[in-house]
Motif scaffolding. Structure first.
Motif, mmCIF file in Angstrom:
data_model
loop_
_atom_site.group_PDB
_atom_site.id
_atom_site.type_symbol
_atom_site.label_atom_id
_atom_site.label_comp_id
_atom_site.label_asym_id
_atom_site.label_seq_id
_atom_site.Cartn_x
_atom_site.Cartn_y
_atom_site.Cartn_z
ATOM 1 N N ALA A 140 40.567 41.310 40.681
ATOM 2 C CA ALA A 140 40.953 42.670 40.277
ATOM 3 C C ALA A 140 41.012 42.763 38.761
ATOM 4 O O ALA A 140 40.578 43.757 38.164
ATOM 5 C CB ALA A 140 42.304 43.032 40.892
ATOM 6 N N SER A 141 41.521 41.708 38.121
ATOM 7 C CA SER A 141 41.559 41.686 36.663
ATOM 8 C C SER A 141 40.149 41.697 36.081
ATOM 9 O O SER A 141 39.832 42.483 35.187
ATOM 10 C CB SER A 141 42.315 40.447 36.184
ATOM 11 O OG SER A 141 42.248 40.309 34.791
ATOM 12 N N ASP A 142 39.279 40.854 36.609
ATOM 13 C CA ASP A 142 37.926 40.734 36.064
ATOM 14 C C ASP A 142 37.132 42.031 36.195
ATOM 15 O O ASP A 142 36.395 42.408 35.282
ATOM 16 C CB ASP A 142 37.168 39.614 36.773
ATOM 17 C CG ASP A 142 37.610 38.226 36.343
ATOM 18 O OD1 ASP A 142 38.299 38.109 35.320
ATOM 19 O OD2 ASP A 142 37.269 37.258 37.047
ATOM 20 N N ILE A 143 37.257 42.708 37.337
ATOM 21 C CA ILE A 143 36.441 43.905 37.556
ATOM 22 C C ILE A 143 37.137 45.170 37.060
ATOM 23 O O ILE A 143 36.594 46.266 37.180
ATOM 24 C CB ILE A 143 36.048 44.062 39.033
ATOM 25 C CG1 ILE A 143 37.260 44.401 39.915
ATOM 26 C CG2 ILE A 143 35.339 42.819 39.546
ATOM 27 C CD1 ILE A 143 36.896 44.716 41.364
ATOM 28 N N GLY A 144 38.347 45.022 36.516
ATOM 29 C CA GLY A 144 39.059 46.167 35.951
ATOM 30 C C GLY A 144 39.753 47.034 36.972
ATOM 31 O O GLY A 144 40.131 48.174 36.666
ATOM 32 N N MET A 705 34.296 40.784 47.669
ATOM 33 C CA MET A 705 35.382 41.108 48.594
ATOM 34 C C MET A 705 36.281 42.208 48.043
ATOM 35 O O MET A 705 36.588 43.188 48.736
ATOM 36 C CB MET A 705 36.213 39.846 48.872
ATOM 37 C CG MET A 705 37.302 40.042 49.910
ATOM 38 S SD MET A 705 38.545 38.721 49.880
ATOM 39 C CE MET A 705 39.683 39.368 48.651
ATOM 40 N N VAL A 706 36.715 42.081 46.791
ATOM 41 C CA VAL A 706 37.635 43.068 46.224
ATOM 42 C C VAL A 706 36.934 44.412 46.026
ATOM 43 O O VAL A 706 37.532 45.474 46.234
ATOM 44 C CB VAL A 706 38.240 42.543 44.903
ATOM 45 C CG1 VAL A 706 39.098 43.608 44.234
ATOM 46 C CG2 VAL A 706 39.082 41.293 45.174
ATOM 47 N N GLN A 707 35.668 44.381 45.648
ATOM 48 C CA GLN A 707 34.919 45.633 45.548
ATOM 49 C C GLN A 707 34.797 46.303 46.910
ATOM 50 O O GLN A 707 34.866 47.534 47.031
ATOM 51 C CB GLN A 707 33.537 45.367 44.945
ATOM 52 C CG GLN A 707 33.586 45.026 43.459
ATOM 53 C CD GLN A 707 32.281 44.479 42.935
ATOM 54 O OE1 GLN A 707 31.272 44.461 43.635
ATOM 55 N NE2 GLN A 707 32.286 44.010 41.689
#
Length: 859
Positions: A140-144, A705-707
């Motif tokens: 979540a941090s990496d993709i903003g 996964m988070v996307q």
């Protein structure tokens, strides 16, 4: 003697090194090799002694060393470069989320979990569930993604594992010193700790709030070990998964209800609440209570608004893995809370029961979450199938394949698990986009451009590091037991840096079958001790403190490791943690996974191994079943143990699959590994490494996964919740009123007759025409969908793989009766087919038409 006052002492850093403090308190360092190398550069031995904890390290390092470091222009330049990169990262101008949706508007989602595994020095996790939660926050941090984490801050965390002379596991609990960890205490405007309270029987429990900064994502952790609480209540956040059922319910009240209140106290209003497993499911009740108070709603009305913004992920297909509380315990802990919600006791308890009418059934947290959340999912394709079967009773009358529990297959955070050497190799040949866009298959196809010898030598260096690490670990284990000199010297010579190495590391639960490989010791011994083609095995893992069967597995492995020919070729590493896992997934050659299908929900260790070029050998369960199916029949690179069979007799299954493991080693894996050419490595083995990386990495990564969670759940849930609470929750009020009216009228609804021309034989492509006469009672055609439900018949005469086709009203017959028709329904496959008619509720914007108890079939 207790103090009358407290204060915090911080390390004194030279001005040129002040940036180290900022870096130490942001866990972004845990997945950034440059930052880790910076702290190692300060004092590599101290970095190891402090358990990779930069905050503690800065507090312990000699002041003279700091002054010398400040005078080292090279080190200061290194620090300045890392700080610049960190600053750019935190600004996040070009993240996936910004490119897709623009600048964030508040926190989209709050992610609740009982454990978070972000790094080894913050010991508030037990295993895969926590590591996945930590990876979720990192991604979540990496993709903003504007997300916030919520959990508990355990004073002792999970146990340290020690084995006695007999190989029996002992649990050692060590206190976490929060003031020497990368944590910050949240404070009020007056500088005092920010606290929240929850009600327990006859008292309130106070919790203070700590923050761990995980890159761009804050993780808030509740801590009840404060003087305002009684000694018993201070222990609520003492141990992860410790204590009895009473302790578990208190922890889950603090997590779910207290976690919601903590966000409110912090001024954070997430649009969506994500429950990672059932431990935090009480938050669904708190959300209902908040909305009741905020908008003056009834429980039913507030439940609709809350459900729209709730996401639930279930992680275990094992029945014992779901928390269940006796009705009397629930009444004792929630008596006043039930009154606040305005519910009768039995109606409240029915929220957590599979059979709402069974007054003796325990209250199950998973059932509560499934009933309260509009969005629910399992963690792999196979686990989704198992979960739908497992919880089908919550939707009586609904076919299992339509139970509204989907799946989002787990992934792993590559930058946390890929070795520095492989990281550099990927940068060189794949380019930097593999870190930001790992779900792009085209990026991983470039792995074929890596020279075979360069990939092999990179992997060999990681195996050498693993063996050196294992030897240090084995010697430390022997020293703690007071072993004789001969055993210490043997530890220094255990394993071999050039030998084919198999890794098996995971929680020691019986269904994971750690002993499957050891089922025939004589045969295994011959494989390991082959003088031309030797093999070695590294085991690691913890058994739950109350799982004596799991502890026996460990003891059996240790006993075998002391016998010839296994001595020095088969080892067990104590105290499995993130550091051990990292060495193993980066340095083994084969990653072995042998769960009894279908009891592994997903598993992620094999994904970490694959990203490092390690080949998987696994039964077709969890994620590996999915990976193999997508690349059938030869698989994605690696080996399948069996073909996904499920046996009635576990003993027979173990015998068959143990034979399969030995056959893979003897006939394929071992000969392939030692098939050396002129350059002294197996080109075919490297080809399989490349195939595994190319086929698996784009699919089984955490960014994908988070996307997927964001696009399938978070964004739709946020919009629907906003729609329902708009205009003083007019949408929620209307939806609750409609549901009440439909539920009241449903018993009068029935399919009175069905007529069709299906008595004749149809050709493939032929069309079916069906009419049905339906009695809707007090409902209208706008309230329902009448469907023709058609599919093939299995050998038992049941419909399988059936689909529903909406029928249209062709005539109003009076007295609530309607004639409906479906025409032009094509038959696409040959064979014996069947059909029936069913009625489902219909309302604009429903997430699913499958509402518990609201389905009627033609008799």
């Amino acid at each position: 003697m207790r103090p009358i006052g407290t204060f915090t002492v911080s390390p004194t850093l030279p001005e040129r090194l002040e940036g180290l403090r900022e870096l130490a308190y942001n866990l972004r360092w845990a997945w950034d090799h440059a930052t880790i190398e910076l702290f190692r550069r300060l004092d590599s031995d101290l970095w190891e002694r402090t358990g990779h904890n930069p905050v503690l390290m800065l507090g312990m390092i000699d002041q003279g060393q700091l002054e010398a470091a400040a005078a080292d222009d090279g080190l200061v330049n290194h620090l300045d470069g890392v700080r610049r990169f960190c600053t750019e990262y935190m600004v996040g101008e070009s993240t996936w989320y910004r490119r897709k949706l623009g600048a964030p508007d508040g926190r989209l989602a709050a992610y609740f979990s009982a454990e978070f595994g972000t790094t080894e020095c913050l010991s508030i996790f037990a295993g895969g569930l926590g590591v996945l939660a930590g990876d979720h926050l990192k991604s979540a941090s990496d993709i903003g993604l504007p997300l916030v984490g919520v959990g508990l801050l355990y004073q002792q965390g999970y146990f340290r594992q020690r084995l006695n002379e007999a190989g029996w596991q002992r649990e050692i609990y060590e206190d976490n010193d929060f003031y020497n960890l990368p944590l910050s205490l949240e404070v009020s405007a007056d500088g005092t700790p920010l606290t929240i309270s929850v009600d327990l029987p006859g008292r309130q429990v106070i919790a203070q709030i700590w923050r761990a900064q995980v890159g761009r994502v804050p993780l808030y952790l509740l801590d009840t070990n404060i003087t305002q609480n009684s000694p018993a209540d201070r222990d609520i956040t003492d141990q992860l998964y410790g204590g009895d059922l009473e302790m578990r319910i208190k922890q889950e009240i603090v997590l779910g209800i207290g976690g919601c209140r903590a966000l409110e106290a912090l001024g954070i209003q997430p649009k969506v609440y994500h429950m990672n497993e059932g431990h935090s499911a009480f938050l669904s009740l708190e959300r209902v209570g908040q909305l009741m108070q905020r908008h003056g709603l009834s429980f039913a009305e507030a439940r609709e608004a809350a459900a729209a913004g709730l996401v639930f992920t279930t992680h275990t297909p094992v029945p014992a893995g779901h928390d269940r509380f006796p009705p009397e315990m629930m009444e004792g802990y929630f008596g006043s809370y039930i009154s606040r919600l305005g519910l009768p006791l039995e109606e409240f308890l029915s929220l957590g029961r599979e059979d709402p009418a069974n007054a003796s059934e325990p209250f199950t947290m998973t059932v509560l979450a499934l009933r309260m959340a509009d969005h629910s999912n399992a963690v792999s394709r196979l686990h989704g199938l198992i979960s739908r079967r497992m919880w089908q009773s919550l939707w009586p009358g609904l076919p299992g394949d339509e139970v509204p529990v989907g799946h989002v297959t787990n992934g792993v955070h590559f930058r946390s698990w890929i070795s520095l050497e492989m990281n550099q190799l990927y940068d060189r040949y794949l380019g930097p986009r593999w870190r930001e866009e790992p779900a792009d298959p085209a990026i991983w196809e470039r792995v074929w451009q890596i020279p075979a010898e360069e990939l092999w030598r990179t992997h060999e260096r990681r195996r050498e590091r693993l063996v050196a690490f294992a030897r240090r670990r084995l010697r430390a284990q022997a020293e703690r037991r007071g072993a004789p000199r001969a055993e210490l010297e043997a530890a220094d010579e255990a394993l071999d840096m050039q030998t084919l190495t198999i890794g098996f590391a995971r929680r020691f639960a019986t269904y994971k079958r750690a002993l499957l490989l050891l089922r025939d010791p004589d045969r295994l011994g011959r494989i390991l001790a082959d003088p031309q083609r030797p093999v070695q095995i590294i085991f690691a893992g913890k058994a739950h403190p109350k799982d004596d069967a799991g502890k026996q597995l460990i003891r059996d492995i240790v006993a075998l490791a002391r016998r010839e020919p296994f001595r020095g070729r088969l080892v067990f590493l104590e105290d499995y943690d993130v550091a051990v896992a990292r060495y193993m997934v980066q340095g083994t050659d084969i990653w072995l996974n042998t769960p009894r299908r279908p009891l592994e929900a997903s598993g992620t260790s094999g994904m970490k191994a694959a990203a490092n070029g390690v080949l998987n050998a696994s039964t077709l369960d969890g994620w590996w079943a999915e990976a193999w199916e997508e690349h059938a029949p030869e698989g994605p690179g690696g080996w399948a143990i069996g073909r996904g069979e499920v046996y009635d007799d576990p003993e027979e299954q173990d015998a068959v699959e143990a034979e399969a493991v030995y056959a893979i080693l003897e006939r394929d894996a071992v000969p392939l590994f030692y098939e050396r050419g002129a350059h002294d490595f197996s080109r075919e083995w490297v080809e399989r490494m490349k195939a595994s990386i190319a086929n698996l990495c784009h699919r089984f990564n955490i960014h994908r996964m988070v996307q997927e969670y964001t696009e399938r759940f978070y964004l739709p849930a946020a919009k629907r919740h906003a729609d329902l609470v708009a205009n003083d929750a007019a949408g929620a009020r209307a939806l609750a009123a409609w549901k009440a009216r439909v539920r009241a009228g449903w018993p009068a609804l029935r399919v009175e007759s069905v007529d069709s021309d299906s008595h004749r034989e149809l050709r493939v492509g032929g069309q079916l025409r069906v009419q049905a006469q339906v009695q809707l009672g007090g409902l209208t055609p706008d309230d329902v969908t009448v469907e023709l439900y058609m599919g093939r018949l299995d050998t038992a005469g049941d419909l399988v793989a059936a689909t529903g086709t909406p029928m249209q009203v062709v005539q109003q017959l009076g007295d609530g009766r309607y004639l409906l028709e479906a025409t032009g329904v094509a038959c696409c496959d040959s064979g014996l087919h069947g059909y029936t008619v069913r009625v489902l509720p219909r309302y604009p914007g429903l997430v699913t038409p499958f509402l518990p108890g609201l389905i009627t079939w033609a008799e």
